[in-house]
Design a protein around this motif. Structure first.
Motif, PDB file in Angstrom:
ATOM      1  N   GLU A 165       3.931  54.261 -11.967  1.00  0.00           N
ATOM      2  CA  GLU A 165       4.839  55.364 -12.238  1.00  0.00           C
ATOM      3  C   GLU A 165       4.403  56.168 -13.455  1.00  0.00           C
ATOM      4  N   ARG A 166       4.081  57.414 -13.212  1.00  0.00           N
ATOM      5  CA  ARG A 166       3.643  58.299 -14.291  1.00  0.00           C
ATOM      6  C   ARG A 166       4.750  58.521 -15.309  1.00  0.00           C
ATOM      7  N   ALA A 167       5.996  58.657 -14.834  1.00  0.00           N
ATOM      8  CA  ALA A 167       7.106  58.912 -15.744  1.00  0.00           C
ATOM      9  C   ALA A 167       7.335  57.742 -16.691  1.00  0.00           C
ATOM     10  N   ALA A 168       7.136  56.518 -16.203  1.00  0.00           N
ATOM     11  CA  ALA A 168       7.280  55.362 -17.080  1.00  0.00           C
ATOM     12  C   ALA A 168       6.218  55.394 -18.168  1.00  0.00           C
ATOM     13  N   LEU A 169       4.982  55.731 -17.784  1.00  0.00           N
ATOM     14  CA  LEU A 169       3.905  55.868 -18.769  1.00  0.00           C
ATOM     15  C   LEU A 169       4.305  56.882 -19.841  1.00  0.00           C
ATOM     16  N   SER A 223      18.940  56.618 -21.550  1.00  0.00           N
ATOM     17  CA  SER A 223      18.589  57.907 -20.932  1.00  0.00           C
ATOM     18  C   SER A 223      17.265  57.817 -20.196  1.00  0.00           C
ATOM     19  N   PHE A 224      16.313  57.076 -20.755  1.00  0.00           N
ATOM     20  CA  PHE A 224      15.027  56.919 -20.073  1.00  0.00           C
ATOM     21  C   PHE A 224      15.198  56.146 -18.773  1.00  0.00           C
ATOM     22  N   THR A 225      15.993  55.080 -18.780  1.00  0.00           N
ATOM     23  CA  THR A 225      16.147  54.300 -17.559  1.00  0.00           C
ATOM     24  C   THR A 225      16.943  55.059 -16.513  1.00  0.00           C
ATOM     25  N   ARG A 226      17.938  55.827 -16.942  1.00  0.00           N
ATOM     26  CA  ARG A 226      18.732  56.599 -15.987  1.00  0.00           C
ATOM     27  C   ARG A 226      17.934  57.752 -15.369  1.00  0.00           C
ATOM     28  N   SER A 227      16.859  58.134 -16.022  1.00  0.00           N
ATOM     29  CA  SER A 227      16.082  59.265 -15.512  1.00  0.00           C
ATOM     30  C   SER A 227      15.302  58.926 -14.257  1.00  0.00           C
ATOM     31  N   GLY A 228      15.276  57.650 -13.878  1.00  0.00           N
ATOM     32  CA  GLY A 228      14.473  57.246 -12.739  1.00  0.00           C
ATOM     33  C   GLY A 228      13.012  57.098 -13.075  1.00  0.00           C
ATOM     34  N   SER A 229      12.684  57.053 -14.377  1.00  0.00           N
ATOM     35  CA  SER A 229      11.286  56.944 -14.776  1.00  0.00           C
ATOM     36  C   SER A 229      10.744  55.550 -14.549  1.00  0.00           C
ATOM     37  N   GLY A 230      11.638  54.582 -14.362  1.00  0.00           N
ATOM     38  CA  GLY A 230      11.184  53.209 -14.242  1.00  0.00           C
ATOM     39  C   GLY A 230      10.936  52.547 -15.578  1.00  0.00           C
ATOM     40  N   ALA A 231      11.259  53.226 -16.676  1.00  0.00           N
ATOM     41  CA  ALA A 231      11.060  52.646 -17.994  1.00  0.00           C
ATOM     42  C   ALA A 231      12.025  51.481 -18.192  1.00  0.00           C
TER      43      ALA A 231
END
Length: 484
Positions: free
Chosen positions: A259-263, A374-382
């Motif tokens: 996942e790019r967003a998690a990165l 906020s990062f986890t709710r964004s769907g980033s997979g963080a």
């Protein structure tokens, strides 16, 4: 409910103890130098050793907690912290001091890794856990500037650096007694022990990176060079994630690969943590040498940063819900960069009136460090644990980088402190280099946010796809959260 609140308070106090150790140690350096008869190089090594250990061990500490229980890891960290603090308080031997700082770095990594995991194990998924994590992260973010004042007041009152170390040892011992009362042990995951060895493989590259950051800082004051190293450091987890394609690494690395967003989330956290740690350290020194403030006055001068961080924590999620996470984080990073720009224009005098506006801007931008939900709710997979580890890695890198820049300037001049005006002129250039480095790091974080994070607004009334009770599938606390 009362026990959960006690757990949040206790774990927050444990994290504040870690920050207090770093800050109070920096404030006590003059006392340490006189007592142990250490040179500037020796003092720099004390800071570097701690930073390297702190930055190198977050992944291993998480894996040990998953295998043997997060409460055991936390208690082990508190034992090491108290023992190392006591050793620092009684010794005059430089070698013992160096060893104690290494042990403190190990302890800090264990405490930091265990705290977030234990919040997850004591709070069910949903709003309760979200609130607890949110409060915990803002406490950790604000602790840096907040503990400068009590550290300096303790040093001034007791007139001895030993008091700081004994206070830390006593508080660590008290927390150690309270942990079994307030916290339940987390259940070890299946096959978790088999992952400890593989997680240990991350120690060497992360430790080497933190050391390299300090070495480059000692040999170059080019913000471009050092920024490249910091960005490489922030990207290290994703580089290691290539090993996760075959399932050879913890789930954090596998998720980063996918996942790019998690990165992007982890990278932004690491870069902003480096900014905040470096800025706090440099301003503490600059306000004393160039601003002529006493250590206690420096503590009061840095307190507004706490207000800036809390304001960011309160307003940035609302902004993210309306305009999207990428734009919100990029704007926050831009504000941090603007704060660094204003600080770099401060010239040779750093008075309170000069420092306050840029400090508030910088702190507000670094309020991103308080937004794991906020990062986890964004769907980033963080993952919250991963965000915490990234913050830990970034803080260690930031301390090494900024200290390195100051050290190379001081070593490169033959001026002594007795030649006060010339000495101030030389150091003002070093501080300016540090703040320019902060500009570059904050802008790099903004670029990463724009390129990787989701652009859509966060939904606050309904969960994202794959979200269970407000927590994204695969985030910490769900079946896929820890590689179980």
């Amino acid at each position: 409910m009362a026990r959960r609140r006690l757990a949040v308070v206790l774990l927050g106090a444990a994290q504040v103890l870690v920050v207090f150790d770093t800050t109070a140690f920096a404030m006590a350096l003059p006392w340490i130098s006189a007592r142990a008869r250490m040179s500037v190089d020796g003092l720099t090594w004390l800071i570097t050793t701690y930073s390297v250990c702190f930055a190198a061990l977050p992944v291993l500490a998480v894996a040990l907690g998953e295998a043997f229980g997060q409460r055991r890891v936390l208690m082990g960290g508190l034992v090491l912290s108290s023992a190392a603090a006591a050793a620092s308080g009684v010794t005059q031997d430089a070698g013992v001091l160096l060893t104690s700082r290494a042990v403190q770095g190990v302890a800090a990594a264990a405490i930091t890794a265990g705290a977030v995991a234990l919040i997850e194990s004591t709070h069910p998924e949903g709003r309760s856990r979200d609130r607890a994590l949110s409060v915990h992260f803002v406490v950790v973010a604000a602790a840096g500037p907040a503990v400068v004042l009590p550290s300096t007041m303790l040093l001034s009152t007791m007139d001895s650096g030993a008091a700081v170390f004994w206070a830390q040892a006593v508080v660590g011992a008290l927390l150690l007694l309270l942990v079994p009362v307030a916290l339940t042990e987390s259940a070890p995951g299946p096959d978790a022990r088999s992952r400890v060895g593989r997680a240990a493989a991350a120690v060497l590259p992360l430790g080497f990176l933190a050391w390299l950051a300090d070495w480059l800082g000692d040999h170059s004051v080019s913000p471009t060079t050092i920024t490249a190293v910091a960005v490489a450091g922030a990207l290290t987890p994703s580089s290691l994630s290539w090993l996760g394609r075959r399932g050879d690494e913890p789930s954090l690395f596998t998720r980063l690969y996918r996942e790019r967003a998690a990165l992007g989330a982890y990278t932004v956290m690491a870069l902003l943590a480096a900014c905040l740690a470096g800025a706090s350290l440099v301003l503490t020194i600059a306000l004393q040498i160039l601003g002529g403030l006493s250590p206690e006055s420096v503590g009061w001068a840095l307190l507004p940063a706490v207000a800036g961080l809390v304001l960011g924590w309160l307003t940035l999620p609302v902004l993210a819900a309306r305009v999207g996470l990428a734009a919100t984080v990029a704007v926050a990073c831009g504000m941090a960069a603007a704060g660094f720009v204003l600080l770099s224009l401060g010239g040779r005098s750093y008075h309170l009136a000069d420092v306050l506006p840029p400090l508030l801007l910088l702190a507000y931008g670094c309020g991103v460090l308080a937004l794991p939900v906020s990062f986890t709710r964004s769907g980033s997979g963080a993952l919250p644990r991963g965000l915490n580890s990234s913050r830990q890695l970034g803080a260690g890198l930031g301390a090494s980088l900024f200290v390195g820049v100051l050290t190379v300037v001081e070593q490169g001049t033959s001026m002594s402190y007795n030649d006060h005006k010339t000495y101030q002129a030389v150091l003002s250039g070093a501080f300016r280099d540090c703040f320019e480095l902060g500009v570059a790091l904050a802008l790099a974080a903004a670029a990463v946010a724009l390129l990787t994070l989701p652009w859509q607004g966060l939904r606050t009334t309904a969960p994202d796809p794959g979200v269970s009770d407000g927590a994204p599938a695969g985030t910490a606390g769900s079946p896929g959260s820890s590689g179980r």
